[in-house]
Design a protein around this motif. Structure first.
Motif, PDB file in Angstrom:
ATOM      1  N   ALA A  57       0.744  -1.121   0.014  1.00  0.00           N
ATOM      2  CA  ALA A  57      -0.074   0.074   0.064  1.00  0.00           C
ATOM      3  C   ALA A  57       0.805   1.328  -0.021  1.00  0.00           C
ATOM      4  O   ALA A  57       0.682   2.186  -0.927  1.00  0.00           O
ATOM      5  N   TYR A 103       0.896   3.439  -3.375  1.00  0.00           N
ATOM      6  CA  TYR A 103      -0.103   4.557  -3.000  1.00  0.00           C
ATOM      7  C   TYR A 103       0.059   5.975  -2.317  1.00  0.00           C
ATOM      8  O   TYR A 103      -0.812   6.490  -2.011  1.00  0.00           O
ATOM      9  N   TYR A 141      -7.173   4.306   0.450  1.00  0.00           N
ATOM     10  CA  TYR A 141      -6.160   3.512  -0.312  1.00  0.00           C
ATOM     11  C   TYR A 141      -5.572   2.280   0.551  1.00  0.00           C
ATOM     12  O   TYR A 141      -5.070   1.388   0.085  1.00  0.00           O
ATOM     13  N   THR A 178      -4.096  -0.507   6.882  1.00  0.00           N
ATOM     14  CA  THR A 178      -4.268  -1.578   6.073  1.00  0.00           C
ATOM     15  C   THR A 178      -3.989  -2.781   6.587  1.00  0.00           C
ATOM     16  O   THR A 178      -4.817  -3.898   6.674  1.00  0.00           O
ATOM     17  N   ALA A 224      -5.518  -1.207  -1.454  1.00  0.00           N
ATOM     18  CA  ALA A 224      -4.391  -2.219  -1.418  1.00  0.00           C
ATOM     19  C   ALA A 224      -5.198  -3.638  -1.288  1.00  0.00           C
ATOM     20  O   ALA A 224      -4.749  -4.683  -1.818  1.00  0.00           O
TER      21      ALA A 224
END
Length: 487
Positions: free
Chosen positions: A22, A26, A141, A479, A145
């Protein structure tokens, strides 16, 4: 205080590798996303509900555009937007908000509604970067991911974005009555390592009626300060009439004793104007700021001022509040809880009304004292001051909300493990904060970031920012958290 279930003591390889992916993929896109969100000044406008507010509508259109581009589903429920990933019946909720507090453009090097990456390298400056548009971009984001990696989710991830968190929770309360909420939730609107308790928000409001004075001695013509209720004010101004050089010199000498606030003086035709410049902060963390109202009142506290409107106001502040933060001069209201900390008392706004000057005092109260008792003690202190000073106060009101403690947090151990893994801070423990988030509205909710412990929180301040390093670290941790709790 809370219950947990057993989780792995380390971050899984899948979560760790996806978090690294991620960030590597990003980071720039996340900054660009935030720039597009910040440009919308989503302050709530009195009398204009969010679903009818053109700026809020445009902001939600931007959210829809971004979500669609990332392959996420989008739903606009008026005050609440939901951006989702996955189709499972069980759900993990991620709670944020899209509205922001007001900003004073004169206090910012660039527009508050433009991402500023140059004024202070390493910082992302803009209104909402920390509270709460930065977390929104990060969550988007993190979800992207996970989608890229085609990770099978046992729980659908739903990002909730409420559009009136800073001003009015009533629409959310109504929404909750008619909608099923996720079984487990994370609020990303506070601090790390994990927040399981929040103080109760309160406001003491009282008006000093208009009262003129006819005297040859020095008196306070006006005393003003503050911007909005949940910000420690960094500006205050007093005008003293019938002033002379002797008074000016006395106050300038006293001002030298303060090392955390600036004062400027102007004496013209027996009118002395003193401006104080402190430091703004979120009112839930008054220790992070320097309250210009209380420090300016303290500067001129060498005498009892004649009790016209402003004189009575300053005398009240000095008698009942002073420059302390914990209400120790305010009757018997001061108290503390071992885990949640002390009650805090902060004058935040002075508002000129037709009938006088209104003083608004922000309080944050822990558990440990009955609400009825606290309100009675506040009323008693105000009444006693009013009687002893023979000054009738009007429109006196006190609102005190209950503190909140999460008793059921099965995700807590997982979040603490993730925090320790990515920060290197071992033996992380849950904390309590002075702020109030929507965690208390959602089942099994606790807060997880975006602000690091022992770091000044910049939401609600002028020149709000998040560091680039923190922005990236949040992407890693969110994430990993989403994966560990939803897979």
């Amino acid at each position: 205080m809370f219950t947990t279930s057993t989780h792995a003591k380390e971050v899984s390889t899948l979560a760790d590798e996806t978090a690294t992916y991620a960030v590597n993929t990003y980071k720039k896109d996340m900054v660009n996303s935030l720039a597009q969100l910040v440009k919308h000044n989503t302050v709530v406008v009195d009398g204009v509900p969010s679903p009818e507010n053109p700026v809020h509508i445009a902001f939600k259109e931007e959210l829809k555009k971004q979500a669609t581009a990332l392959g996420l589903d989008f739903k606009d429920d008026g005050f609440v937007v939901i951006i989702g990933l996955g189709n499972s019946k069980e759900r993990l909720g991620i709670i944020t908000h899209g509205d922001v507090q007001p900003a004073n453009p004169s206090k910012w090097k660039q527009s508050p509604y433009t991402i500023d990456l140059t004024s202070k390298p390493g910082l992302i400056i803009g209104r909402g970067t920390e509270d709460d548009k930065g977390p929104i971009s990060t969550a988007l984001y993190a979800m992207k991911a996970i989608k890229d990696k085609k990770i099978h989710l046992n729980k659908r991830i739903e990002l909730y974005i409420y559009m009136a968190e800073e001003s009015d929770w009533a629409p959310l309360e109504e929404y909750i009555k008619t909608h099923d909420l996720p079984e487990t939730n994370i609020t990303i609107d506070a601090e790390y390592p994990a927040v399981i308790a929040e103080k109760g928000y309160g406001t003491i409001s009282l008006t000093f009626p208009n009262k003129s004075i006819n005297t040859q001695q020095a008196y306070l013509k006006s005393f003003t300060g503050g911007f909005f209720g949940s910000q420690i004010p960094e500006d205050a101004v007093v005008i003293i009439e019938n002033a002379d050089v002797k008074l000016l010199q006395k106050l300038m000498n006293k001002a030298k004793a303060y090392n955390n606030i600036g004062f400027s003086f102007d004496l013209t035709d027996q009118k002395l104007t003193i401006s104080a410049l402190g430091k703004s902060a979120h009112s839930s963390k008054p220790e992070d700021g320097v309250n210009a109202i209380t420090y300016l009142a303290d500067l001129i506290s060498f005498k009892r001022w004649p009790t016209n409107t402003s004189g009575a106001l300053v005398n009240f502040i000095n008698d009942n509040i002073g420059i302390g933060l914990y209400g120790k001069k305010f009757g018997d209201i001061a108290f503390s809880d071992e885990f949640m900390g002390p009650l805090t008392v902060s004058p935040t706004v002075l508002k000129q009304l037709d009938n006088g000057m209104q003083l608004n005092i922000n309080i944050r109260r822990p558990r440990g004292k009955d609400t009825t008792v606290l309100k009675e003690q506040i009323t008693q202190a105000i009444t006693q001051w009013s009687n002893s000073n023979e000054y009738g106060l009007t429109d006196v009101s006190t609102t005190v909300k209950e503190p909140w403690v999460q008793q059921d947090a099965p995700q807590l151990e997982t979040l603490l493990t993730i925090f320790s893994h990515y920060t290197g801070i071992k033996n992380a423990k849950p904390i309590s904060i002075g702020g109030g988030t929507n965690s208390r509205m959602f089942p099994r909710a606790i807060s997880f970031g975006p602000s690091m412990p022992n770091t000044a929180y910049t939401g609600h301040t002028e020149s709000e920012f998040i560091t680039m390093d923190q922005f990236i670290l949040n992407l890693k941790m969110y994430t990993a958290a989403f994966i560990e709790l939803a897979k």
